[in-house]
Design a protein around this motif. Structure first.
Motif, PDB file in Angstrom:
ATOM      1  N   ASP A   3       0.855  -1.182   0.000  1.00 41.80           N
ATOM      2  CA  ASP A   3       0.000   0.000   0.000  1.00 41.80           C
ATOM      3  C   ASP A   3       0.893   1.235   0.000  1.00 41.80           C
ATOM      4  N   SER A   4       1.203   1.705  -1.209  1.00 42.10           N
ATOM      5  CA  SER A   4       2.092   2.850  -1.334  1.00 42.10           C
ATOM      6  C   SER A   4       1.697   3.655  -2.562  1.00 42.10           C
ATOM      7  N   ALA A   5       1.958   4.947  -2.494  1.00 33.40           N
ATOM      8  CA  ALA A   5       1.701   5.804  -3.654  1.00 33.40           C
ATOM      9  C   ALA A   5       2.635   5.438  -4.806  1.00 33.40           C
ATOM     10  N   ALA A   6       3.752   4.790  -4.502  1.00 31.01           N
ATOM     11  CA  ALA A   6       4.734   4.423  -5.525  1.00 31.01           C
ATOM     12  C   ALA A   6       4.429   3.080  -6.198  1.00 31.01           C
ATOM     13  N   THR A   7       3.455   2.356  -5.695  1.00 31.21           N
ATOM     14  CA  THR A   7       3.145   1.033  -6.249  1.00 31.21           C
ATOM     15  C   THR A   7       2.793   1.085  -7.734  1.00 31.21           C
ATOM     16  N   PRO A   8       1.934   1.987  -8.191  1.00 28.66           N
ATOM     17  CA  PRO A   8       1.622   2.020  -9.631  1.00 28.66           C
ATOM     18  C   PRO A   8       2.864   2.243 -10.496  1.00 28.66           C
ATOM     19  N   ASP A   9       3.772   3.113 -10.044  1.00 27.79           N
ATOM     20  CA  ASP A   9       5.015   3.345 -10.796  1.00 27.79           C
ATOM     21  C   ASP A   9       5.868   2.077 -10.825  1.00 27.79           C
ATOM     22  N   ALA A  10       5.933   1.373  -9.704  1.00 21.88           N
ATOM     23  CA  ALA A  10       6.715   0.136  -9.642  1.00 21.88           C
ATOM     24  C   ALA A  10       6.126  -0.923 -10.574  1.00 21.88           C
ATOM     25  N   LEU A  11       4.813  -1.009 -10.639  1.00 17.87           N
ATOM     26  CA  LEU A  11       4.161  -1.969 -11.537  1.00 17.87           C
ATOM     27  C   LEU A  11       4.415  -1.608 -13.008  1.00 17.87           C
ATOM     28  N   ARG A  12       4.353  -0.322 -13.320  1.00 17.26           N
ATOM     29  CA  ARG A  12       4.653   0.118 -14.689  1.00 17.26           C
ATOM     30  C   ARG A  12       6.107  -0.186 -15.040  1.00 17.26           C
ATOM     31  N   ALA A  13       7.013   0.054 -14.097  1.00 18.81           N
ATOM     32  CA  ALA A  13       8.435  -0.218 -14.334  1.00 18.81           C
ATOM     33  C   ALA A  13       8.659  -1.716 -14.559  1.00 18.81           C
ATOM     34  N   LEU A  14       7.974  -2.551 -13.804  1.00 20.20           N
ATOM     35  CA  LEU A  14       8.089  -3.996 -13.975  1.00 20.20           C
ATOM     36  C   LEU A  14       7.629  -4.398 -15.372  1.00 20.20           C
ATOM     37  N   LYS A  15       6.478  -3.881 -15.784  1.00 19.90           N
ATOM     38  CA  LYS A  15       5.959  -4.213 -17.117  1.00 19.90           C
ATOM     39  C   LYS A  15       6.895  -3.707 -18.206  1.00 19.90           C
ATOM     40  N   HIS A  16       7.378  -2.482 -18.058  1.00 17.78           N
ATOM     41  CA  HIS A  16       8.292  -1.915 -19.052  1.00 17.78           C
ATOM     42  C   HIS A  16       9.577  -2.743 -19.125  1.00 17.78           C
ATOM     43  N   SER A  17      10.080  -3.145 -17.978  1.00 13.24           N
ATOM     44  CA  SER A  17      11.278  -3.973 -17.931  1.00 13.24           C
ATOM     45  C   SER A  17      11.053  -5.305 -18.652  1.00 13.24           C
ATOM     46  N   GLN A  18       9.900  -5.915 -18.431  1.00 14.11           N
ATOM     47  CA  GLN A  18       9.611  -7.198 -19.087  1.00 14.11           C
ATOM     48  C   GLN A  18       9.473  -7.014 -20.598  1.00 14.11           C
ATOM     49  N   ASP A  19       8.802  -5.955 -21.004  1.00 16.17           N
ATOM     50  CA  ASP A  19       8.664  -5.685 -22.443  1.00 16.17           C
ATOM     51  C   ASP A  19      10.039  -5.458 -23.077  1.00 16.17           C
ATOM     52  N   SER A  20      10.884  -4.710 -22.390  1.00 12.82           N
ATOM     53  CA  SER A  20      12.231  -4.450 -22.905  1.00 12.82           C
ATOM     54  C   SER A  20      13.048  -5.729 -22.969  1.00 12.82           C
ATOM     55  N   PHE A  21      12.921  -6.577 -21.955  1.00 12.50           N
ATOM     56  CA  PHE A  21      13.627  -7.859 -21.966  1.00 12.50           C
ATOM     57  C   PHE A  21      13.191  -8.696 -23.170  1.00 12.50           C
ATOM     58  N   ASN A  22      11.875  -8.796 -23.383  1.00 13.17           N
ATOM     59  CA  ASN A  22      11.372  -9.600 -24.502  1.00 13.17           C
ATOM     60  C   ASN A  22      11.915  -9.092 -25.836  1.00 13.17           C
ATOM     61  N   SER A  23      11.936  -7.783 -26.007  1.00 12.09           N
ATOM     62  CA  SER A  23      12.468  -7.193 -27.233  1.00 12.09           C
ATOM     63  C   SER A  23      13.953  -7.517 -27.386  1.00 12.09           C
ATOM     64  N   PHE A  24      14.717  -7.312 -26.305  1.00 14.76           N
ATOM     65  CA  PHE A  24      16.142  -7.608 -26.339  1.00 14.76           C
ATOM     66  C   PHE A  24      16.379  -9.078 -26.658  1.00 14.76           C
ATOM     67  N   MET A  25      15.655  -9.965 -25.976  1.00 13.79           N
ATOM     68  CA  MET A  25      15.872 -11.395 -26.158  1.00 13.79           C
ATOM     69  C   MET A  25      15.678 -11.787 -27.616  1.00 13.79           C
ATOM     70  N   HIS A  26      14.603 -11.341 -28.218  1.00 11.14           N
ATOM     71  CA  HIS A  26      14.343 -11.723 -29.606  1.00 11.14           C
ATOM     72  C   HIS A  26      15.416 -11.177 -30.543  1.00 11.14           C
ATOM     73  N   LYS A  27      15.844  -9.950 -30.319  1.00 15.54           N
ATOM     74  CA  LYS A  27      16.878  -9.358 -31.179  1.00 15.54           C
ATOM     75  C   LYS A  27      18.233 -10.017 -30.969  1.00 15.54           C
ATOM     76  N   GLU A  28      18.609 -10.259 -29.723  1.00 16.86           N
ATOM     77  CA  GLU A  28      19.896 -10.879 -29.434  1.00 16.86           C
ATOM     78  C   GLU A  28      19.943 -12.318 -29.949  1.00 16.86           C
ATOM     79  N   CYS A  29      18.874 -13.042 -29.764  1.00 18.05           N
ATOM     80  CA  CYS A  29      18.868 -14.437 -30.223  1.00 18.05           C
ATOM     81  C   CYS A  29      18.830 -14.512 -31.744  1.00 18.05           C
ATOM     82  N   ARG A  30      18.200 -13.554 -32.354  1.00 19.88           N
ATOM     83  CA  ARG A  30      18.216 -13.476 -33.824  1.00 19.88           C
ATOM     84  C   ARG A  30      19.649 -13.241 -34.300  1.00 19.88           C
ATOM     85  N   ARG A  31      20.361 -12.376 -33.577  1.00 17.61           N
ATOM     86  CA  ARG A  31      21.755 -12.093 -33.908  1.00 17.61           C
ATOM     87  C   ARG A  31      22.608 -13.350 -33.767  1.00 17.61           C
TER      88      ARG A  31
END
Length: 144
Positions: free
Chosen positions: A83-111
């Motif tokens: 229960d924190s005012a920062a929780t929504p930002d932390a959840l967005r950061a988690l999602k953004h991090s996962q999206d970035s990981f997925n993008s990186f993984m596909h590009k790196e493995c393609r390489r």
């Protein structure tokens, strides 16, 4: 024609060599984590045809994805319980991090697959890379 495991080791040794040559700018020379995934599957399939490698790698990738999804869900659930005012930002950061990981993984493995220069092991190398990076991500998520 049925290919034996020693022949597959030559294919994957060449793949590892190609990756090491491609990574010659690195300060240390070590085998790619994808190479160890390939080695484990080579041992698992034994003297089966080389095409059996795809099935092994896809099974390993499914297990890695399941572990990553479970770790992500656990982190997400833990954040939602805070229960924190920062929780929504932390959840967005988690999602953004996962999206970035997925993008990186596909590009790196393609390489890494492209580093095989169209060789017959290119698809296997790409899958093995996905397994290795997905396992790494699951571990990273599990540390939070």
């Amino acid at each position: 024609m049925k290919r034996t495991r020693p022949y597959m080791h030559l294919i994957y040794a060449a793949a590892a060599g190609a990756l090491l040559c491609a990574a010659s700018n690195a300060s240390t020379t070590q085998a790619s984590p994808a190479t160890s995934v390939l080695d484990r599957c080579a041992l698992a399939i034994g003297n089966q045809p080389r095409t059996a490698m795809q099935g092994c790698l896809k099974t390993q990738l499914k297990k890695a994805h399941d572990a990553m999804r479970a770790a992500y869900a656990q982190v997400e659930s833990g954040l939602k319980k805070i229960d924190s005012a920062a929780t929504p930002d932390a959840l967005r950061a988690l999602k953004h991090s996962q999206d970035s990981f997925n993008s990186f993984m596909h590009k790196e493995c393609r390489r890494q697959g492209a580093a095989m220069l169209g060789g017959s092991g290119a698809g296997d190398m790409e899958l093995a890379c996905q397994v290795a990076l997905t396992q790494w991500r699951a571990t990273q998520l599990g540390q939070n």
